[in-house]
Design a protein around this motif. Structure first.
Motif, PDB file in Angstrom:
ATOM      1  N   TRP A   1       0.805  -1.226   0.000  1.00 53.09           N
ATOM      2  CA  TRP A   1       0.000   0.000   0.000  1.00 53.09           C
ATOM      3  C   TRP A   1       0.836   1.272   0.000  1.00 53.09           C
ATOM      4  O   TRP A   1       0.429   2.255  -0.629  1.00 53.09           O
ATOM      5  CB  TRP A   1      -0.995  -0.015   1.155  1.00 53.09           C
ATOM      6  N   ASP A   2       1.961   1.296   0.673  1.00 54.97           N
ATOM      7  CA  ASP A   2       2.806   2.495   0.632  1.00 54.97           C
ATOM      8  C   ASP A   2       3.269   2.779  -0.794  1.00 54.97           C
ATOM      9  O   ASP A   2       3.265   3.936  -1.234  1.00 54.97           O
ATOM     10  CB  ASP A   2       4.015   2.359   1.564  1.00 54.97           C
TER      11      ASP A   2
ATOM     12  N   ARG B   1      -6.439   4.064   1.885  1.00 54.41           N
ATOM     13  CA  ARG B   1      -5.856   2.890   2.557  1.00 54.41           C
ATOM     14  C   ARG B   1      -6.961   2.036   3.186  1.00 54.41           C
ATOM     15  O   ARG B   1      -6.926   0.809   3.113  1.00 54.41           O
ATOM     16  CB  ARG B   1      -4.848   3.338   3.607  1.00 54.41           C
TER      17      ARG B   1
ATOM     18  N   LEU C   1       0.176   4.009  -2.833  1.00 56.00           N
ATOM     19  CA  LEU C   1      -0.185   5.389  -2.503  1.00 56.00           C
ATOM     20  C   LEU C   1       0.836   6.392  -3.026  1.00 56.00           C
ATOM     21  O   LEU C   1       0.490   7.535  -3.326  1.00 56.00           O
ATOM     22  CB  LEU C   1      -0.373   5.542  -0.999  1.00 56.00           C
TER      23      LEU C   1
END
Length: 108
Positions: free
Chosen positions: A26-27, A54, A30
Motif C-alpha cells: 500500500w505504501d 488505505r 499510494l
C-alpha cells in the motif's frame, strides 16, 4: 523529456501501481498519487486522502483477498493513461451491502 519518454514513464507508473495493488504494497501504491483519491461511480462512493484510500484497500482485501487485474486495453491521451481491465477475485467477505458468495467474480 521527449514525449515518448514521458509516455513510457506514465505507463510504467500505472503498471507498477497495478502490480503493487496485487502485492498489497500500500505504501508503494499510494506513492503513485499526488493526492490519493478514488471515485467509484457505480456506488457513488468517494475515498479522498491517504487514510481513506488505505481503508478502502483494507476493506476490499477483506472482501476479496485474492483481488487481481487482467489488462484489457491501455492507451494514452495528452495528459492521461486510460486503462480498461478486468477486476477479478474470490468474494469471501463483506463488501458494502454485498454478502460473501465464496465464488470467483469479475467486473470490467
Amino acid at each position: 523529456m521527449t514525449p515518448e519518454i514521458r509516455l513510457k514513464a506514465r505507463q510504467k507508473r500505472v503498471l507498477d501501481h497495478f502490480r503493487d495493488e496485487v502485492r498489497q504494497q500500500w505504501d508503494d501504491v499510494l506513492s503513485t498519487f499526488p493526492h490519493p483519491h478514488y471515485e467509484l461511480v457505480p456506488t457513488m462512493t468517494v475515498h479522498d486522502g491517504g487514510s481513506a484510500v488505505r481503508e478502502y484497500y483494507r476493506n476490499t482485501r477483506v472482501a476479496i483477498p485474492d483481488q487481481h487485474h487482467e489488462l484489457i486495453s491501455l492507451r494514452h491521451s495528452d495528459d492521461a493513461v486510460i486503462v480498461e481491465f478486468w477486476l477479478m477475485g474470490t468474494h469471501l467477505g463483506p463488501w458494502g451491502t454485498s454478502r460473501p458468495r465464496a465464488a470467483a467474480s469479475a467486473c470490467a
